[in-house]
Design an enzyme around this catalytic site. Structure first.
Site, PDB file in Angstrom:
ATOM      1  N   ASP A 139      -4.793 -18.028   1.385  1.00  8.96           N
ATOM      2  CA  ASP A 139      -5.792 -18.708   0.536  1.00  8.96           C
ATOM      3  C   ASP A 139      -6.602 -19.700   1.368  1.00  8.96           C
ATOM      4  O   ASP A 139      -7.821 -19.803   1.237  1.00  8.96           O
ATOM      5  CB  ASP A 139      -5.134 -19.370  -0.698  1.00  8.96           C
ATOM      6  CG  ASP A 139      -3.855 -20.144  -0.395  1.00  8.96           C
ATOM      7  OD1 ASP A 139      -3.358 -20.091   0.742  1.00  8.96           O
ATOM      8  OD2 ASP A 139      -3.342 -20.819  -1.315  1.00  8.96           O
TER       9      ASP A 139
ATOM     10  N   ASP B 255      -7.426  -6.424   3.929  1.00  5.80           N
ATOM     11  CA  ASP B 255      -8.479  -5.741   3.168  1.00  5.80           C
ATOM     12  C   ASP B 255      -9.435  -6.769   2.571  1.00  5.80           C
ATOM     13  O   ASP B 255     -10.657  -6.660   2.694  1.00  5.80           O
ATOM     14  CB  ASP B 255      -7.829  -4.900   2.057  1.00  5.80           C
ATOM     15  CG  ASP B 255      -8.868  -4.191   1.206  1.00  5.80           C
ATOM     16  OD1 ASP B 255      -9.809  -3.618   1.772  1.00  5.80           O
ATOM     17  OD2 ASP B 255      -8.735  -4.232  -0.044  1.00  5.80           O
TER      18      ASP B 255
ATOM     19  N   ASP C 131     -13.634  -7.937   3.749  1.00  2.00           N
ATOM     20  CA  ASP C 131     -14.868  -7.889   2.934  1.00  2.00           C
ATOM     21  C   ASP C 131     -15.549  -9.260   2.969  1.00  2.00           C
ATOM     22  O   ASP C 131     -16.777  -9.360   3.060  1.00  2.00           O
ATOM     23  CB  ASP C 131     -14.575  -7.481   1.480  1.00  2.00           C
ATOM     24  CG  ASP C 131     -14.785  -5.978   1.239  1.00  2.00           C
ATOM     25  OD1 ASP C 131     -14.546  -5.190   2.179  1.00  2.00           O
ATOM     26  OD2 ASP C 131     -15.184  -5.590   0.118  1.00  2.00           O
TER      27      ASP C 131
ATOM     28  N   LYS D  55       1.417 -15.293   3.118  1.00  4.53           N
ATOM     29  CA  LYS D  55       1.591 -16.098   1.911  1.00  4.53           C
ATOM     30  C   LYS D  55       3.075 -16.417   1.812  1.00  4.53           C
ATOM     31  O   LYS D  55       3.730 -16.177   0.798  1.00  4.53           O
ATOM     32  CB  LYS D  55       1.056 -15.301   0.705  1.00  4.53           C
ATOM     33  CG  LYS D  55       0.913 -16.090  -0.574  1.00  4.53           C
ATOM     34  CD  LYS D  55      -0.103 -17.219  -0.525  1.00  4.53           C
ATOM     35  CE  LYS D  55       0.061 -18.078  -1.765  1.00  4.53           C
ATOM     36  NZ  LYS D  55      -0.634 -19.365  -1.701  1.00  4.53           N
TER      37      LYS D  55
ATOM     38  N   TYR E  62       0.786  -1.229   0.000  1.00  9.42           N
ATOM     39  CA  TYR E  62       0.000   0.000   0.000  1.00  9.42           C
ATOM     40  C   TYR E  62       0.820   1.282   0.000  1.00  9.42           C
ATOM     41  O   TYR E  62       0.251   2.365  -0.036  1.00  9.42           O
ATOM     42  CB  TYR E  62      -0.922   0.011   1.231  1.00  9.42           C
ATOM     43  CG  TYR E  62      -2.249  -0.664   0.993  1.00  9.42           C
ATOM     44  CD1 TYR E  62      -2.330  -2.043   0.873  1.00  9.42           C
ATOM     45  CD2 TYR E  62      -3.421   0.070   0.885  1.00  9.42           C
ATOM     46  CE1 TYR E  62      -3.552  -2.668   0.663  1.00  9.42           C
ATOM     47  CE2 TYR E  62      -4.638  -0.546   0.676  1.00  9.42           C
ATOM     48  CZ  TYR E  62      -4.704  -1.911   0.565  1.00  9.42           C
ATOM     49  OH  TYR E  62      -5.916  -2.514   0.350  1.00  9.42           O
TER      50      TYR E  62
HETATM   51  C1  IPM Z   1     -10.738  -0.180   2.794  1.00 11.10           C
HETATM   52  C2  IPM Z   1     -10.656   0.259   1.345  1.00 11.10           C
HETATM   53  C3  IPM Z   1      -9.318   0.933   1.062  1.00 11.10           C
HETATM   54  C4  IPM Z   1      -8.227  -0.085   1.345  1.00 11.10           C
HETATM   55  C5  IPM Z   1      -9.201   1.504  -0.363  1.00 11.10           C
HETATM   56  C6  IPM Z   1     -10.258   2.558  -0.621  1.00 11.10           C
HETATM   57  C7  IPM Z   1      -7.844   2.080  -0.644  1.00 11.10           C
HETATM   58  O1  IPM Z   1     -10.890  -0.816   0.497  1.00 11.10           O
HETATM   59  O2  IPM Z   1     -10.571   0.664   3.689  1.00 11.10           O
HETATM   60  O3  IPM Z   1     -11.009  -1.359   3.043  1.00 11.10           O
HETATM   61  O4  IPM Z   1      -7.890  -0.913   0.493  1.00 11.10           O
HETATM   62  O5  IPM Z   1      -7.693  -0.065   2.453  1.00 11.10           O
HETATM   63 MN    MN Z   2     -11.553  -2.601   1.519  1.00  7.03          MN
END
Ligand code: IPM
Ligand code: MN
Ligand code: NAD
Length: 345
Positions: free
Chosen positions: A216, A240, A244, A183, A132
């Site tokens: 994974d 990240d 999700d 990984k 990042y």
């Molecule tokens: C998050 C988002 C950010 C990240 C993006 C917008 C850069 O996806 O906060 O989860 O990857 O950290």
């Molecule tokens: Mn995110």
């Protein structure tokens, strides 16, 4: 009296943060808010992303930043998000991205037969390194010989402090398991460092079961058997992605909150979701992630009871189907917040 810098940002960020501030004013009337017009509109208007004087004022005057989301199709470079969101994470050294995955209504878990106890995990996502940082570059851009490079960074200091934070959290909450995920079978350099540091720090906490999964397999196991996890610690990009995935295990991306934390310093709280351009401006975004995030912020400000009250009222909304459309409900963003405030009372 704590001072909060409010950055609604883009898209549904503005819609959900307005509701989150409504909730905060109700629960913690002594908080002071200042709104900052930063985001895609501002960038497109005058080229400003995160001005230095604003950043310096945040550091000097504020306790927390409460942020919606950044990202707008009119800014394909995403430069404003990079400066404001990633810029704050890096420049404020917010090394802990704390992302709880907590199921509050078992009906909303997409997995068969899981109870709320089965999905109760906290992810410690490293937040200042990895892929990042923007290190790298391009060469011969626009030619057939184009090269692009994104450098993956792991430092001993950076890995050690996030791993230690995960163990400290586990110990202080009376939990018993930490799983580190990397990984290292493919990425020997950074992964090797994560492996060595994890083993070293784990040896200081003999009462805590320390395990490892390649990322994974972690993705697979989170779906197969979420109940085997309590605390997960991982690097920035993997964190990240798995959060999700975790968001959907807890019922949806509209229910996932997060904190970008440097203990004892100015920290930033934001929902996990983005600006959702596909539903922005329609008043249908789920405000509960922003509301749960407000709860995390109150906990950070030394008010854990307020976070519990918020979680309980969110849970009551979910159990009573007082939810937005993506969760099968009929309520608008504002109506869900109305319902939440009645449950709170
Ligand atoms: C998050 C988002 C950010 C990240 C993006 C917008 C850069 O996806 O906060 O989860 O990857 O950290
Ligand atoms: Mn995110
Ligand atoms: P997203 O999280 O914005 O949306 C993904 C899907 O989830 C969409 O279908 C959206 O409608 C739905 N969704 C998200 N939040 C919701 C909510 N509160 N209520 C109901 N539905 C919701 O992810 P994306 O589409 O990949 O990203 C859109 C923009 O947001 C991009 O520019 C991205 O970079 C940015 N982003 C910003 C942040 C942040 O600032 N913290 C986080 C993630 C993505």
């Amino acid at each position: 009296m704590a001072k909060i810098a409010v950055v609604p940002g883009d898209g549904i960020g503005t819609e959900v943060i307005e509701q989150g501030v409504r909730v905060l004013k109700e629960i913690a009337p002594d908080l002071e808010f200042e709104w900052f017009d930063l985001g895609a509109d501002r960038y497109l208007r005058d080229g400003v992303t995160l001005p230095d004087d604003v950043f310096e004022r945040w550091k000097a005057e504020f306790d927390c930043i409460y942020l919606g989301a950044l990202g707008d199709p009119r800014v394909p470079s995403n430069v404003h998000a990079k400066d404001i969101l990633l810029g704050s994470r890096f420049r404020l050294d917010l090394f802990i991205n704390l992302r709880p995955i907590k199921l509050l209504d078992a009906r909303r878990c997409p997995l068969k037969g899981k109870s709320c106890d089965d999905v109760d995990i906290v992810v410690f996502r490293e937040n200042t390194e990895d892929l990042y940082t923007g290190m790298g570059g391009t060469f011969k851009q626009g030619t057939p010989d184009e090269v692009a490079q994104e450098v993956c960074i792991a430092t001993r200091k950076g890995v050690e402090r996030i791993v230690r934070a995960a163990f400290e959290y586990t110990a202080s909450r009376g939990l018993s398991k930490v799983c580190m995920s990397d990984k290292s079978n493919a990425m020997r350099n950074t992964g090797g460092l994560w492996q060595r540091v994890f083993r070293e720090v784990a040896s200081e906490y003999p009462a805590i079961e320390a395990s490892h999964l390649y990322v994974d397999v972690l993705a697979m196991e989170l779906v197969r058997c979420p109940e085997r996890f309590e605390v997960v610690v991982t690097s920035n990009l993997f964190g990240d992605i798995v959060t999700d995935l975790g968001a959907i295990l807890q019922g949806g991306i509209g229910l996932a909150g997060s904190g970008n934390i440097h203990p004892g310093r100015l920290s930033l709280f934001e929902p996990v979701h983005g600006s959702a351009p596909d539903i922005a401006g329609q008043g249908i975004a789920n405000p509960l992630a922003a509301i749960l995030t407000a709860g995390m912020m109150l906990n950070h400000l030394g008010r854990p009871e307020d976070e519990k009250r918020i979680q309980a009222a969110v849970q009551a909304c979910l159990l009573n189907d007082e939810v937005t459309r993506e969760l099968g409900g009929t309520l608008s963003t504002v109506e869900v917040t109305d319902a939440f405030l009645s449950r709170l009372a």
